[in-house]
Write a protein that holds these residues in place. Structure first.
Motif, PDB file in Angstrom:
ATOM      1  N   SER A  35      -1.590  -1.960   4.280  1.00  0.00           N
ATOM      2  CA  SER A  35      -2.186  -3.205   4.728  1.00  0.00           C
ATOM      3  C   SER A  35      -1.094  -4.225   5.003  1.00  0.00           C
ATOM      4  O   SER A  35      -0.068  -4.249   4.327  1.00  0.00           O
ATOM      5  CB  SER A  35      -3.158  -3.749   3.683  1.00  0.00           C
TER       6      SER A  35
ATOM      7  N   GLN B 114      -4.414   3.480   8.219  1.00  0.00           N
ATOM      8  CA  GLN B 114      -4.901   4.597   7.425  1.00  0.00           C
ATOM      9  C   GLN B 114      -4.117   5.832   7.822  1.00  0.00           C
ATOM     10  O   GLN B 114      -4.101   6.199   9.003  1.00  0.00           O
ATOM     11  CB  GLN B 114      -6.395   4.813   7.670  1.00  0.00           C
TER      12      GLN B 114
ATOM     13  N   ARG C  26      -3.294   4.178   2.523  1.00  0.00           N
ATOM     14  CA  ARG C  26      -3.736   3.102   3.412  1.00  0.00           C
ATOM     15  C   ARG C  26      -2.802   1.922   3.223  1.00  0.00           C
ATOM     16  O   ARG C  26      -2.706   1.357   2.124  1.00  0.00           O
ATOM     17  CB  ARG C  26      -5.175   2.689   3.125  1.00  0.00           C
TER      18      ARG C  26
ATOM     19  N   SER D 232      -3.159  11.124   1.497  1.00  0.00           N
ATOM     20  CA  SER D 232      -3.482   9.956   2.315  1.00  0.00           C
ATOM     21  C   SER D 232      -2.996   8.678   1.639  1.00  0.00           C
ATOM     22  O   SER D 232      -2.899   8.609   0.416  1.00  0.00           O
ATOM     23  CB  SER D 232      -4.998   9.856   2.523  1.00  0.00           C
TER      24      SER D 232
ATOM     25  N   PHE E 294      -3.262   9.195  11.912  1.00  0.00           N
ATOM     26  CA  PHE E 294      -3.177   7.779  11.549  1.00  0.00           C
ATOM     27  C   PHE E 294      -4.207   6.986  12.346  1.00  0.00           C
ATOM     28  O   PHE E 294      -4.491   7.296  13.509  1.00  0.00           O
ATOM     29  CB  PHE E 294      -1.787   7.223  11.871  1.00  0.00           C
ATOM     30  N   THR E 295      -4.731   5.940  11.718  1.00  0.00           N
ATOM     31  CA  THR E 295      -5.664   5.040  12.388  1.00  0.00           C
ATOM     32  C   THR E 295      -5.283   3.599  12.081  1.00  0.00           C
ATOM     33  O   THR E 295      -5.199   3.220  10.909  1.00  0.00           O
ATOM     34  CB  THR E 295      -7.108   5.284  11.931  1.00  0.00           C
TER      35      THR E 295
ATOM     36  N   ASP F 121      -4.362  -2.923   9.177  1.00  0.00           N
ATOM     37  CA  ASP F 121      -4.269  -1.782   8.279  1.00  0.00           C
ATOM     38  C   ASP F 121      -3.836  -0.528   9.023  1.00  0.00           C
ATOM     39  O   ASP F 121      -4.040  -0.401  10.240  1.00  0.00           O
ATOM     40  CB  ASP F 121      -5.623  -1.518   7.609  1.00  0.00           C
TER      41      ASP F 121
ATOM     42  N   ASN G   8      -3.563   9.823   7.097  1.00  0.00           N
ATOM     43  CA  ASN G   8      -4.089  11.055   6.521  1.00  0.00           C
ATOM     44  C   ASN G   8      -3.173  12.226   6.849  1.00  0.00           C
ATOM     45  O   ASN G   8      -2.334  12.136   7.751  1.00  0.00           O
ATOM     46  CB  ASN G   8      -5.496  11.332   7.053  1.00  0.00           C
TER      47      ASN G   8
ATOM     48  N   GLY H 145       0.776  -1.235   0.000  1.00  0.00           N
ATOM     49  CA  GLY H 145       0.000   0.000   0.000  1.00  0.00           C
ATOM     50  C   GLY H 145       0.808   1.286   0.000  1.00  0.00           C
ATOM     51  O   GLY H 145       0.231   2.372  -0.058  1.00  0.00           O
TER      52      GLY H 145
ATOM     53  N   SER I  87      -6.151  -0.475  12.418  1.00  0.00           N
ATOM     54  CA  SER I  87      -7.303  -1.352  12.581  1.00  0.00           C
ATOM     55  C   SER I  87      -6.887  -2.774  12.240  1.00  0.00           C
ATOM     56  O   SER I  87      -5.849  -2.989  11.615  1.00  0.00           O
ATOM     57  CB  SER I  87      -8.462  -0.898  11.685  1.00  0.00           C
TER      58      SER I  87
END
Length: 114
Positions: free
Chosen positions: A21, A81, A19, A17, A67-68, A79, A83, A8, A70
């Motif tokens: 993985s 994410q 993402r 952004s 950042f997130t 993952d 931004n 990714g 999950s």
């Protein structure tokens, strides 16, 4: 033998952004805390985000709110994410258990530049 495959990454302009993985092998994936780490040029690898087996998340101050992390235990994936990316986020990003084990995947390069 655990396997970790990151994907990714890419080149993105500041403010953009991405993402990331991570596909992890192993039937016991759901039992482990997982983390995303990064190594910037000339710097040591650092943990940027982690997620517990139960879904609790923690972030390094520099990425909080941007950042997130999950996870999907059914798919054995984690993952990240990202931004509002900034040039200082440029690094090779890796996933690993938390605490990290000796095995590392190949990582995925993230370059933030105009």
């Amino acid at each position: 033998q655990v396997q970790l495959v990151e994907s990714g990454g890419g080149l993105v302009q500041p403010g953009g952004s991405l993402r990331l993985s991570c596909a992890a092998s192993g039937r016991t994936f759901r039992n482990y805390d997982m983390g995303w780490y990064r190594r910037a040029p000339g710097k040591q690898r650092e943990l940027v985000a982690r997620i517990s087996s139960g879904g609790t998340t923690n972030y390094v101050d520099s990425v909080k709110g941007r950042f997130t992390i999950s996870r999907d235990n059914a798919k054995n994936t984690v993952d990240l994410q990202m931004n509002s990316l900034q040039p200082e986020d440029t690094a090779v990003y890796y996933c690993n258990r938390f605490p990290a084990i000796a095995y590392w995947g190949q990582g995925t390069q993230v370059t933030v530049s105009s």
